[in-house]
Write an enzyme that holds these catalytic residues in place. Structure first.
Site, PDB file in Angstrom:
ATOM      1  N   TYR A 196      35.153  73.390  50.555  1.00 27.95           N
ATOM      2  CA  TYR A 196      34.521  72.765  49.207  1.00 27.95           C
ATOM      3  C   TYR A 196      35.103  73.570  48.123  1.00 27.95           C
ATOM      4  CZ  TYR A 196      31.578  70.826  45.437  1.00 27.95           C
ATOM      5  OH  TYR A 196      31.417  70.464  44.375  1.00 27.95           O
ATOM      6  N   GLU A 247      24.256  65.865  41.675  1.00 28.89           N
ATOM      7  CA  GLU A 247      23.723  66.849  40.915  1.00 28.89           C
ATOM      8  C   GLU A 247      22.154  66.604  40.638  1.00 28.89           C
ATOM      9  OE1 GLU A 247      24.824  69.801  40.589  1.00 28.89           O
ATOM     10  OE2 GLU A 247      27.160  69.591  40.846  1.00 28.89           O
ATOM     11  N   TRP A 281      23.262  73.531  46.031  1.00 26.95           N
ATOM     12  CA  TRP A 281      24.215  72.804  46.425  1.00 26.95           C
ATOM     13  C   TRP A 281      24.708  72.396  47.706  1.00 26.95           C
ATOM     14  CZ3 TRP A 281      26.186  68.254  45.087  1.00 26.95           C
ATOM     15  CH2 TRP A 281      27.486  67.846  45.476  1.00 26.95           C
TER      16      TRP A 281
END
Length: 209
Positions: free
Chosen positions: A28, A50, A58
């Site tokens: 990522y 988010e 995350w």
């Protein structure tokens, strides 16, 4: 990890420390985070995810992202805007996502607000990129100390305030700044990270919406 926040991977490359060399998180970092995005669906997806991240990491959201996409019609906000109470119940029963009623309802609400935003500005991309910070608003050096000291910025505060006026939810200034970092409205790869110059080149070549 050095005081600058840079770590060396097994491949010998210098990177921001936060991926912790976890394979999916590293991918990522290397292939997505900070690269400029102008696709409305991806922008909507990210700001919603988010919001789901609030109070979590995350990485937790990233590892459930495909499940979220399945649950929310690929984050096509025209489709999500049509969701009703049965869809809320379906999502609450989906163990593959974060089963938080407030955040699920927020995603549906924000889809409806996204349609209004697109109708007014032509695209979500045009709206969000219109807030891109100028060079005078950016630090001379992006290092770990700067990132730690600035979880929000004047721009993220301004976007958050405007979105809330438009009826969006779960879009606080910290959430919005994380969105800005991920979608490339700023380049917060640390000095010394091999991705930083690549992202700078992509941003320089980008045709702004």
């Amino acid at each position: 990890m050095s005081a600058t926040g840079i770590i060396i991977g097994e491949d010998g490359r210098s990177r921001c420390h936060w991926h912790a060399n976890l394979p999916d998180y590293l991918k990522y970092h290397d292939e997505e985070w900070g690269r400029p995005v102008t696709n409305d669906i991806r922008l909507f997806e990210k700001i919603c995810l988010e919001g789901f991240q609030s109070g979590l990491s995350w990485l937790t959201i990233l590892r459930k992202r495909e499940n979220f996409r399945a649950a929310f019609a690929g984050f096509d906000f025209d489709k999500v805007a049509l969701f009703g109470e049965a869809d809320v119940d379906r999502c609450l029963g989906d163990a593959g996502i974060i089963r938080h009623r407030g955040k699920i309802v927020s995603t549906i609400n924000n889809a409806r607000r996204a349609i209004a935003l697109r109708d007014e500005f032509g695209s979500l991309a045009h709206y969000f990129w219109g807030y891109e910070p100028g060079h005078n608003e950016r630090p001379a050096v992006v290092d770990r100390d700067h990132i730690v000291a600035n979880p929000t910025t004047p721009t993220s505060v301004a976007i958050s305030k405007d979105l809330k006026k438009r009826g969006w939810t779960f879009v606080g200034p910290t959430t919005v700044y994380a969105f800005m970092q991920a979608m490339g409205l700023v380049n917060d790869h640390l000095e010394g990270c091999f991705c930083r110059p690549d992202v700078e080149a992509m941003r320089a070549a980008l045709a702004r919406p």
